[in-house]
Motif scaffolding. Structure first.
Motif, PDB file in Angstrom:
ATOM      1  N   VAL A  12       0.848  -1.192   0.000  1.00 47.35           N
ATOM      2  CA  VAL A  12       0.000   0.000   0.000  1.00 47.35           C
ATOM      3  C   VAL A  12       0.885   1.245   0.000  1.00 47.35           C
ATOM      4  CG1 VAL A  12      -1.755   1.262   1.326  1.00 47.35           C
ATOM      5  CG2 VAL A  12      -1.826  -1.230   1.226  1.00 47.35           C
ATOM      6  N   PHE A  28       2.182   4.823   1.053  1.00 45.37           N
ATOM      7  CA  PHE A  28       2.205   5.570   2.310  1.00 45.37           C
ATOM      8  C   PHE A  28       1.206   6.716   2.243  1.00 45.37           C
ATOM      9  CE2 PHE A  28       3.705   9.021   5.012  1.00 45.37           C
ATOM     10  CZ  PHE A  28       3.753   8.358   6.231  1.00 45.37           C
ATOM     11  N   CYS A  80      -2.067   6.416   2.501  1.00 42.78           N
ATOM     12  CA  CYS A  80      -3.400   5.923   2.151  1.00 42.78           C
ATOM     13  C   CYS A  80      -4.022   5.197   3.339  1.00 42.78           C
ATOM     14  CB  CYS A  80      -3.327   4.959   0.972  1.00 42.78           C
ATOM     15  SG  CYS A  80      -2.848   5.753  -0.556  1.00 42.78           S
ATOM     16  N   ILE A 139      -5.328   2.187   4.904  1.00 43.47           N
ATOM     17  CA  ILE A 139      -5.238   0.751   4.643  1.00 43.47           C
ATOM     18  C   ILE A 139      -6.627   0.126   4.659  1.00 43.47           C
ATOM     19  CG2 ILE A 139      -4.410  -1.454   5.584  1.00 43.47           C
ATOM     20  CD1 ILE A 139      -1.839   0.038   6.406  1.00 43.47           C
ATOM     21  N   VAL A 177      -1.673  -7.187   3.961  1.00 40.32           N
ATOM     22  CA  VAL A 177      -0.899  -6.001   3.631  1.00 40.32           C
ATOM     23  C   VAL A 177       0.543  -6.326   4.032  1.00 40.32           C
ATOM     24  CG1 VAL A 177      -0.544  -3.537   4.034  1.00 40.32           C
ATOM     25  CG2 VAL A 177      -2.865  -4.471   3.969  1.00 40.32           C
ATOM     26  N   VAL A 184       4.311  -1.186   3.191  1.00 40.77           N
ATOM     27  CA  VAL A 184       3.902   0.176   2.833  1.00 40.77           C
ATOM     28  C   VAL A 184       5.048   0.773   2.033  1.00 40.77           C
ATOM     29  CG1 VAL A 184       3.315   2.458   3.722  1.00 40.77           C
ATOM     30  CG2 VAL A 184       2.488   0.412   4.892  1.00 40.77           C
ATOM     31  N   ASP A 185       4.714   1.343   0.882  1.00 45.15           N
ATOM     32  CA  ASP A 185       5.724   1.976   0.035  1.00 45.15           C
ATOM     33  C   ASP A 185       5.963   3.389   0.555  1.00 45.15           C
ATOM     34  OD1 ASP A 185       7.462   2.620  -2.006  1.00 45.15           O
ATOM     35  OD2 ASP A 185       5.864   3.037  -3.447  1.00 45.15           O
TER      36      ASP A 185
END
Length: 123
Positions: free
Chosen positions: A79, A81, A83, A85, A115, A118-119
């Motif tokens: 996902v 960063f 946003c 989740i 998940v 996180v990018d």
């Protein structure tokens, strides 16, 4: 790995339609990556190795279980960063369910999402 193929339709004299698990996985993967906030799919659900998959390898990150006329899917995503989740995963579940049901005629009983990361890279 043995390729799983399932009969989804038989129409008298016209013939029978079979669909492979890999096809269902590709449909789910493409649908998931179209959702805003999804950076990509992850290649290994069970192991510690996290491999971000490109469009050509989307089926590898998805587990498909077909029972009679229903299908259950497990997939892992990265996902973006910032946003939500909760919202991203809800949107992925809805989009994947809709795409698989529309394209295959199977009923999706569940879409389970992990998940995996996180990018955080600035683009």
């Amino acid at each position: 790995m043995e390729r799983q193929i399932h009969k989804i339709h038989q129409n008298g004299d016209v013939g029978t339609v079979h669909i492979a698990d890999e096809v269902i996985a590709i449909i789910a993967g493409l649908a998931a990556t179209e959702v805003d906030g999804v950076v990509g799919m992850v290649g290994n659900l069970a192991g510690d190795l996290v491999e971000l998959l490109g469009k050509k390898n989307l089926a590898k990150g998805i587990n498909v279980e077909v029972m009679e006329d229903t299908v259950a899917l497990d997939l892992a995503i990265i996902v973006a960063f910032g946003c939500s989740i909760v919202q991203v995963t809800k949107n992925v579940q809805e989009k994947v369910k809709s795409a698989v049901e529309t394209m295959t005629g199977l009923v999706v009983s569940e879409v389970n999402i992990k998940v995996a990361g996180v990018d955080v890279e600035k683009k």
